[in-house]
Design a protein around this motif. Structure first.
Motif, short mmCIF file in Angstrom:
data_model
loop_
_atom_site.label_atom_id
_atom_site.label_comp_id
_atom_site.label_asym_id
_atom_site.label_seq_id
_atom_site.Cartn_x
_atom_site.Cartn_y
_atom_site.Cartn_z
N VAL A 167 -4.16 3.47 8.70
CA VAL A 167 -2.75 3.58 9.09
C VAL A 167 -2.21 4.96 8.73
O VAL A 167 -1.44 5.53 9.51
CB VAL A 167 -1.92 2.44 8.44
N SER A 168 -2.61 5.49 7.60
CA SER A 168 -2.17 6.85 7.23
C SER A 168 -2.62 7.85 8.29
O SER A 168 -1.87 8.73 8.69
CB SER A 168 -2.73 7.25 5.87
N VAL B 283 0.85 -1.19 0.00
CA VAL B 283 0.00 0.00 0.00
C VAL B 283 0.88 1.24 0.00
O VAL B 283 2.04 1.19 0.39
CB VAL B 283 -0.94 0.05 1.23
N THR B 284 0.31 2.32 -0.44
CA THR B 284 0.98 3.62 -0.38
C THR B 284 0.26 4.42 0.68
O THR B 284 -0.96 4.57 0.64
CB THR B 284 0.90 4.34 -1.74
N LEU B 285 1.02 4.91 1.62
CA LEU B 285 0.45 5.71 2.70
C LEU B 285 0.47 7.17 2.33
O LEU B 285 1.34 7.64 1.60
CB LEU B 285 1.22 5.47 4.00
N GLU C 220 -4.16 13.29 6.17
CA GLU C 220 -4.99 14.49 6.23
C GLU C 220 -6.28 14.26 5.47
O GLU C 220 -6.29 13.74 4.36
CB GLU C 220 -4.22 15.66 5.62
N GLY C 221 -7.39 14.63 6.06
CA GLY C 221 -8.68 14.50 5.41
C GLY C 221 -9.30 13.11 5.52
O GLY C 221 -10.38 12.88 4.95
N VAL C 222 -8.66 12.19 6.23
CA VAL C 222 -9.22 10.85 6.39
C VAL C 222 -10.36 10.92 7.40
O VAL C 222 -10.21 11.47 8.49
CB VAL C 222 -8.14 9.85 6.88
N THR D 141 2.16 2.00 11.34
CA THR D 141 2.74 1.12 10.33
C THR D 141 2.97 -0.30 10.85
O THR D 141 3.00 -1.24 10.07
CB THR D 141 4.06 1.69 9.77
N LYS D 142 3.10 -0.46 12.16
CA LYS D 142 3.29 -1.82 12.70
C LYS D 142 2.07 -2.69 12.39
O LYS D 142 2.19 -3.91 12.30
CB LYS D 142 3.55 -1.76 14.21
N ILE D 143 0.92 -2.08 12.21
CA ILE D 143 -0.29 -2.83 11.88
C ILE D 143 -0.14 -3.47 10.50
O ILE D 143 -0.53 -4.62 10.29
CB ILE D 143 -1.54 -1.92 11.94
N LEU D 144 0.45 -2.75 9.56
CA LEU D 144 0.67 -3.30 8.23
C LEU D 144 1.65 -4.47 8.29
O LEU D 144 1.44 -5.48 7.63
CB LEU D 144 1.18 -2.23 7.27
#
Length: 139
Positions: free
Chosen positions: A121-122, A35-37, A41-43, A129-132
Motif C-alpha cells: 500500500v505504501s 499499520v504505519t505507511l 520509496e525503496g519498496v 489505502t482503500k485496500i487497508l
C-alpha cells in the motif's frame, strides 16, 4: 433483560469503542490492527507481492484460493513490467483481499496480513489505502 422481539439497547454510560449486537447467531470480532505507511520509496514491489501471496494462500479460504491466486498473478505480472501501472496492481490486490476476507481464519491472521499489505500500500500511494479499509486495517 430482553423480552419478546424487543432488541433495543440502553447504555448506562460511555460505550465508545464497543460493539453492541442484537439478534440471533451473530458473530463479531473487534480488531486493533493498524499499520504505519511510508513513502513507498525503496519498496521492492515484486518481493512484497510474493510475501503477500504467501500470507494469503495460507488462509483457510476454500474455493476462494483460486480467485486469490489469479488476482495476485495479475498484480505480479503487472509489477514485473518496466513501468508497472499502480492502479492495475492496486485493483488486483484489492480483489485478492476481497476474496481472502471470506476465509474462516482471516481475522486470526490479521496482523500478518497487515504486515504484508503495508509496504504494498505504501508503494501504491494514496489510492492504495482503500485496500487497508477493505481489509479492516487502520492506518
Amino acid at each position: 433483560m430482553m423480552t419478546g422481539d424487543d432488541r433495543s439497547v440502553k447504555a448506562g454510560g460511555n460505550i465508545v469503542g464497543s460493539q453492541i449486537i442484537t439478534g440471533d447467531n451473530n458473530i463479531a470480532q473487534m480488531k486493533d490492527i493498524s499499520v504505519t505507511l511510508t513513502s513507498g520509496e525503496g519498496v521492492d514491489i515484486v518481493a512484497e507481492l510474493a510475501g503477500l501471496r504467501q500470507a494469503l494462500m495460507e488462509l483457510k479460504a476454500g474455493d476462494q484460493h483460486g480467485k486469490i491466486d489469479r488476482a495476485l498473478q495479475d498484480a505480479e505480472e503487472e509489477a514485473g513490467k518496466p513501468q508497472p501501472n499502480k492502479d492495475e496492481i492496486g485493483s488486483a490486490v484489492a480483489r485478492a483481499v476481497k476474496y481472502a476476507k471470506n476465509a474462516s481464519d482471516f481475522a486470526e491472521h490479521g496482523s500478518k496480513i497487515a504486515e504484508r499489505l503495508a509496504p504494498v500500500v505504501s508503494w501504491l500511494g494514496e489510492n492504495g489505502t482503500k485496500i487497508l479499509t477493505l481489509a479492516g486495517i487502520a492506518f
